[in-house]
Design a protein around this motif. Structure first.
Motif, PDB file in Angstrom:
ATOM      1  N   ALA A   3       7.998  12.831  -6.641  1.00 28.73           N
ATOM      2  CA  ALA A   3       8.638  11.796  -7.174  1.00 28.73           C
ATOM      3  C   ALA A   3       8.039  10.501  -7.753  1.00 28.73           C
ATOM      4  N   VAL A   4       7.167   9.956  -6.856  1.00 25.15           N
ATOM      5  CA  VAL A   4       6.226   8.899  -7.363  1.00 25.15           C
ATOM      6  C   VAL A   4       5.277   9.399  -8.786  1.00 25.15           C
ATOM      7  N   ASP A   5       4.570  10.655  -8.613  1.00 26.31           N
ATOM      8  CA  ASP A   5       3.783  11.327  -9.629  1.00 26.31           C
ATOM      9  C   ASP A   5       4.982  11.200 -10.925  1.00 26.31           C
ATOM     10  N   ASP A   6       5.916  11.594 -10.755  1.00 27.44           N
ATOM     11  CA  ASP A   6       7.022  11.702 -12.018  1.00 27.44           C
ATOM     12  C   ASP A   6       7.183  10.409 -12.442  1.00 27.44           C
ATOM     13  N   VAL A   7       7.608   9.534 -11.785  1.00 24.90           N
ATOM     14  CA  VAL A   7       7.992   8.050 -12.237  1.00 24.90           C
ATOM     15  C   VAL A   7       6.538   7.508 -13.030  1.00 24.90           C
ATOM     16  N   LEU A   8       5.579   7.544 -12.295  1.00 21.90           N
ATOM     17  CA  LEU A   8       4.321   7.161 -12.976  1.00 21.90           C
ATOM     18  C   LEU A   8       4.050   7.580 -14.124  1.00 21.90           C
ATOM     19  N   THR A   9       4.396   8.868 -14.451  1.00 25.70           N
ATOM     20  CA  THR A   9       4.183   9.534 -15.770  1.00 25.70           C
ATOM     21  C   THR A   9       4.528   8.529 -16.972  1.00 25.70           C
ATOM     22  N   TYR A  10       5.594   7.679 -16.712  1.00 26.54           N
ATOM     23  CA  TYR A  10       6.101   6.819 -17.702  1.00 26.54           C
ATOM     24  C   TYR A  10       5.496   5.341 -17.551  1.00 26.54           C
ATOM     25  N   SER A  11       4.595   5.114 -16.593  1.00 27.94           N
ATOM     26  CA  SER A  11       4.310   3.866 -16.548  1.00 27.94           C
ATOM     27  C   SER A  11       3.464   3.034 -17.404  1.00 27.94           C
ATOM     28  N   ASP A  29       5.169  -5.218   2.511  1.00 31.72           N
ATOM     29  CA  ASP A  29       4.001  -4.875   2.080  1.00 31.72           C
ATOM     30  C   ASP A  29       3.561  -5.827   1.182  1.00 31.72           C
ATOM     31  N   PRO A  30       2.412  -6.428   1.240  1.00 34.20           N
ATOM     32  CA  PRO A  30       1.761  -7.424   0.450  1.00 34.20           C
ATOM     33  C   PRO A  30       1.875  -6.966  -1.313  1.00 34.20           C
ATOM     34  N   GLU A  31       1.663  -5.743  -1.317  1.00 36.87           N
ATOM     35  CA  GLU A  31       1.400  -5.308  -2.802  1.00 36.87           C
ATOM     36  C   GLU A  31       3.017  -4.717  -3.473  1.00 36.87           C
ATOM     37  N   LEU A  32       3.706  -4.386  -2.592  1.00 43.80           N
ATOM     38  CA  LEU A  32       4.818  -3.802  -3.061  1.00 43.80           C
ATOM     39  C   LEU A  32       6.092  -4.782  -3.002  1.00 43.80           C
ATOM     40  N   ASN A  33       5.712  -5.899  -2.391  1.00 43.60           N
ATOM     41  CA  ASN A  33       6.554  -6.938  -1.966  1.00 43.60           C
ATOM     42  C   ASN A  33       7.171  -7.498  -3.933  1.00 43.60           C
ATOM     43  N   GLY A  51       7.059   1.763 -18.198  1.00 44.83           N
ATOM     44  CA  GLY A  51       6.455   0.704 -18.911  1.00 44.83           C
ATOM     45  C   GLY A  51       6.105  -0.471 -18.349  1.00 44.83           C
ATOM     46  N   ASN A  52       5.659   0.004 -16.838  1.00 45.61           N
ATOM     47  CA  ASN A  52       5.049  -1.372 -16.091  1.00 45.61           C
ATOM     48  C   ASN A  52       3.637  -1.494 -16.075  1.00 45.61           C
ATOM     49  N   GLY A  53       3.057  -0.504 -16.761  1.00 42.43           N
ATOM     50  CA  GLY A  53       1.478  -0.509 -16.790  1.00 42.43           C
ATOM     51  C   GLY A  53       0.879  -0.052 -15.620  1.00 42.43           C
ATOM     52  N   GLU A  54      -0.401  -0.235 -15.530  1.00 43.53           N
ATOM     53  CA  GLU A  54      -1.271   0.134 -14.253  1.00 43.53           C
ATOM     54  C   GLU A  54      -0.690   0.013 -12.882  1.00 43.53           C
ATOM     55  N   MET A  55      -0.629   0.943 -12.215  1.00 46.97           N
ATOM     56  CA  MET A  55       0.369   0.820 -10.850  1.00 46.97           C
ATOM     57  C   MET A  55      -0.931   0.903  -9.518  1.00 46.97           C
ATOM     58  N   THR A  56      -2.065   1.039  -9.787  1.00 52.41           N
ATOM     59  CA  THR A  56      -3.220   0.751  -8.778  1.00 52.41           C
ATOM     60  C   THR A  56      -2.739   1.617  -7.745  1.00 52.41           C
ATOM     61  N   ASP A  57      -2.634   1.247  -6.565  1.00 51.15           N
ATOM     62  CA  ASP A  57      -2.308   2.200  -5.543  1.00 51.15           C
ATOM     63  C   ASP A  57      -0.727   2.086  -5.226  1.00 51.15           C
TER      64      ASP A  57
END
Length: 150
Positions: A120-128, A29-33, A79-85
Motif C-alpha cells: 500500500a505504501v509503495d502504491d501511494v508513493l507511486t503518485y508522490s 514519530d518525529p518525521e511522521l508527526n 503530489g507531496n514530493g520526495e518522501m525520504t524514509d
C-alpha cells in the motif's frame, strides 16, 4: 473455510483499535508527526482509515459506501514530493501498532498485514511526485492471505 484477513485480525473493532494505535504512533514519530498533525484532517480520519483497511482486508464495503473511492484516496496523498524514509516509518508504525492494538500474534496474519502495508505504501508513493496523474477510476484493492487480488 478460512476466515478473511479482516476476520482473523478481529473484525471492525480490532481494525479501529489498530487505526487508533497507528495514528498515535505516527503522531509520536518525529518525521511522521507533521503529515499526521494537520488541522485540515477529516474529524473522523481514524474511523475512515479503519473502514478502509477493513474493506481492503475482506470486511464490509463501508469505506466505499460512505467515505470515498480509491482515486480520491490516492489524490489525497498525491503530489507531496520526495518522501525520504516516511514510507518505511509508516510501515514500522503499523507493525508496532498491531501489538499496541492487541491483534492476534499469529505469524501468518502478521506477515500478511505487513505485506499489505508495504504494498500500500509503495502504491501511494507511486503518485508522490508533483504532476503524476492519479487514475480516474480504480477499485479499492482487496488483500487476502495470498496477497493482492485481481
Amino acid at each position: 473455510m478460512r476466515p478473511s484477513v479482516f476476520e482473523a485480525a478481529g473484525g471492525g473493532t480490532a481494525l479501529l483499535a489498530l487505526a487508533r494505535a497507528h495514528h498515535a504512533r505516527c503522531l509520536a514519530d518525529p518525521e511522521l508527526n507533521h503529515p499526521f498533525s494537520h488541522d485540515d484532517q477529516h474529524p473522523q480520519h481514524v474511523e475512515r482509515l479503519a473502514a478502509y483497511w477493513a474493506e481492503v482486508l475482506g470486511g464490509p464495503p463501508e469505506y466505499s459506501a460512505s467515505c470515498g473511492d480509491q482515486p480520491a484516496l490516492l489524490r489525497m496523498h498525491a503530489g507531496n514530493g520526495e518522501m525520504t524514509d516516511l514510507g518505511r516509518r509508516f510501515v514500522d508504525c503499523f507493525v508496532a501498532a498491531a501489538d499496541d492494538a492487541g491483534l492476534p500474534q499469529d505469524p501468518e496474519l502478521r506477515a500478511v498485514l505487513r505485506a499489505y502495508m508495504e504494498w500500500a505504501v509503495d502504491d501511494v508513493l507511486t503518485y508522490s511526485d508533483p504532476g503524476v496523474p492519479v487514475p480516474a477510476a480504480a477499485a479499492v484493492p482487496r488483500w487476502s492471505w495470498d496477497g493482492l487480488q485481481a
